[in-house]
Scaffold this active site. Structure first.
Site, PDB file in Angstrom:
ATOM      1  CG  HIS A   1      -1.983  -0.999   1.228  1.00 46.65           C
ATOM      2  ND1 HIS A   1      -2.817  -1.192   0.153  1.00 46.65           N
ATOM      3  CD2 HIS A   1      -2.348  -1.906   2.164  1.00 46.65           C
ATOM      4  CE1 HIS A   1      -3.656  -2.190   0.440  1.00 46.65           C
ATOM      5  NE2 HIS A   1      -3.389  -2.644   1.645  1.00 46.65           N
TER       6      HIS A   1
ATOM      7  CG  ASP B   1      -3.056  -8.316   0.685  1.00 43.44           C
ATOM      8  OD1 ASP B   1      -2.390  -8.696   1.653  1.00 43.44           O
ATOM      9  OD2 ASP B   1      -4.038  -7.546   0.790  1.00 43.44           O
TER      10      ASP B   1
ATOM     11  CG  HIS C   1      -6.830  -5.221   1.655  1.00 49.22           C
ATOM     12  ND1 HIS C   1      -6.230  -5.967   2.642  1.00 49.22           N
ATOM     13  CD2 HIS C   1      -8.096  -4.987   2.059  1.00 49.22           C
ATOM     14  CE1 HIS C   1      -7.103  -6.162   3.619  1.00 49.22           C
ATOM     15  NE2 HIS C   1      -8.248  -5.586   3.294  1.00 49.22           N
TER      16      HIS C   1
ATOM     17  CG  ASP D   1      -5.376 -10.174   3.240  1.00 50.42           C
ATOM     18  OD1 ASP D   1      -5.092 -10.769   2.175  1.00 50.42           O
ATOM     19  OD2 ASP D   1      -5.034  -8.999   3.464  1.00 50.42           O
TER      20      ASP D   1
END
Lengths: 325, 212
Positions: A127, A164, A166, A253
């Site tokens: 991120h 991931d 996200h 996740d």
């Protein structure tokens, strides 16, 4: 037979967050235990963290940003830039150790000592933007790895796969104008999940148009949708691009037991995804692959998921030997 | 929010004698779709849109043939177009645009002099701002009873976890006396908040069942 590398260092647990934070040191102990208890350690080439030289961090991040992050840690601030980004005095040093460890891992791969590697590092990175810490990430580990490969090892085409749950907004942002890095991400749809980027129509910018590919998945769609998109988006994308090495942003996740998302992937599907990635690496990248840990917060599931992830990497190396015989 | 904040201030305009081929060039070069037509006092007397130009210029003409079209702005413009004041609100503009099926509005002062232009594109940018989706965040959907003070309890919990909100939307739910609230939270750390809300007895909605 060349071994699979495993970057792990207890010092990666020195970066501490509060009790309400999901990105905690225990994630790494869970991952280590899963691998150790399955008896995989003797089959791995163990790699420790080491402090990265600042010049490599600066290939991605602004000098001022790096300094501000360092100052915030050394002044014992509790957060950096956003309440999400919790830090402690050791966070900066830990982040440097993680990057340095990844760089060492890359050297081992490029010197032909290992085939592939799993880097179980903290803090995560995908991120983090050039001058912005986002979603528990400070240094964009995978972006720095890509820059290092290009500068130090003269690798031209680098493929990044990010599974991931996200979207890796930071990695996309850093390379969206760069046609030498193909970034593919499969993640929970940005209208529901953090960070709100990675929509289907984001293909890169200017010269980099066509070198970013996103597969957003609606909540609850699970294994079948992931498998469909990986077959129809990811595989053809990399067939066109032909990366010389593959870097993977590995997040666990999207698992059905991980409260961080609503995607509902099964344990089996994570293994299937990794097998597809290995196939691409075998076909185009001389089997060179570096997997770098991002998210994954279910302490109960992390041991098994990490163990499977690493076994697939080890077994692929074994299978290749068998094929040659 | 007021139009003044959402409008584009640097406006390219034309006069009634501008040839449409020229107007077309201006639009293409600047990637715009509306050209206010002004008189010598800077007052808005008309509007030319890319659609007006397309209608006046058959698509299959060669470049040379297009040069021969001598229509001027005054021949194709909408006279006395809808305008809006810079002190009107975005809501005003949205309703005016929707009602009259137009794509943009010249922004004028009390003397009808041009101050800016507000297009559907500008309003979209404002909406992205209002929804908060330009910043990293996570959507939380909750079902609440339609009783005074319900939202306050939720906001109190969010505040307790030191989370900022990007936006809050309230919509009708399929069950009577219930509302569904979508809160865009500027965080990636929603686990402890979700747990607390569940303990407090709130129903988190399954986004898919809501949307499908």
């Amino acid at each position: 037979m060349k071994k699979t590398g495993f970057l792990f260092d207890k010092r990666f647990m020195l970066h501490k967050t509060s009790s309400f934070h999901p990105e905690i040191p225990k994630r790494l102990s869970a991952i280590y235990q899963g691998i150790e208890q399955s008896g995989l350690i003797p089959e791995l080439f163990l790699i420790k963290g080491e402090k990265a030289e600042l010049k490599w961090i600066e290939t991605v991040h602004d000098k001022n940003y790096i300094k501000n992050f360092k100052d915030a840690c050394f002044k014992s601030k509790e957060t950096f830039q956003s309440p999400d980004n919790q830090i402690c005095t050791d966070s900066y040093e830990t982040a440097l150790l993680a990057v340095g460890g990844i760089i060492k891992t890359i050297d081992l791969i490029m010197q032909n000592n290992i085939n592939n590697a799993f880097c179980a590092v903290r803090p995560p990175g995908h991120h983090a933007e050039k001058a912005k810490a986002i979603g528990f990430c400070y240094f964009n580990n995978i972006a720095i790895a890509a820059k290092y490969l290009q500068i130090k090892w003269n690798i031209k085409n680098i493929g990044i796969i990010d599974f991931d749950v996200h979207h890796g907004n930071g990695t996309q942002n850093i390379f969206e104008r760069d046609p030498t890095v193909f970034y593919y991400s499969i993640h929970e749809h940005p209208s529901f999940a953090f960070p709100g980027t990675g929509r289907e129509f984001e293909y890169g910018e200017e010269k980099g148009y066509g070198f970013t590919l996103n597969s957003p998945v609606l909540p609850g769609q699970g294994d079948s949708k992931y498998m469909e998109l990986i077959k129809n988006d990811m595989v053809p994308g990399f067939e066109r691009f032909k990366p010389e090495i593959i870097l993977v942003s590995t997040g666990f996740d999207a698992h059905m037991d991980d409260e961080m998302s609503d995607i509902m992937l099964s344990t089996k599907c994570f293994s299937w995804i990794m097998e597809q990635i290995i196939k691409i690496a075998d076909k185009y990248s001389n089997s060179r692959l570096v997997s770098i840990l991002e998210g994954g917060y279910c302490l109960k599931r992390l041991p098994e998921l990490a163990k499977n992830h690493v076994s697939i990497m080890i077994n692929c190396a074994k299978d290749r030997i068998k094929d040659k015989v | 929010m007021f139009i003044k904040k959402a409008m584009t201030s640097k406006v390219i305009s034309i006069d009634i004698e501008t040839e449409i081929i020229k107007a077309h060039e201006i639009m293409t070069k600047n990637n715009i779709r509306h050209l206010p037509v002004l008189d010598k006092d800077n007052k808005v007397i008309g509007m030319v849109t890319d659609r007006d130009i397309r209608s006046a210029m058959p698509f299959n003409l060669s470049k040379k043939e297009k040069q021969n079209i001598k229509f001027k702005a005054k021949d194709i413009m909408t006279e006395n177009p809808y305008t809006i004041s810079s002190l009107a609100t975005i809501q005003d503009a949205l309703l005016l645009i929707q009602k009259n099926k137009i794509g943009g509005l010249p922004v004028v002062d009390e003397n009808n002099k041009l101050k800016g232009i507000v297009s559907v594109r500008d309003l979209l940018s404002s909406f992205i701002n209002v929804l908060g989706i330009g910043e990293p965040g996570t959507l939380l959907g909750l079902v609440l009873e339609e009783k005074i003070g319900q939202l306050k309890k939720i906001v109190d919990v969010i505040t307790e976890f030191k989370i900022s909100m990007g936006s809050v939307l309230v919509a009708r739910y399929q069950e009577e006396n219930k509302r569904v609230v979508f809160i865009y939270l500027l965080t990636n750390n929603v686990i402890p908040l979700k747990k607390k809300l569940k303990v407090m007895g709130y129903t988190l909605i399954d986004p898919i069942s809501w949307y499908i």
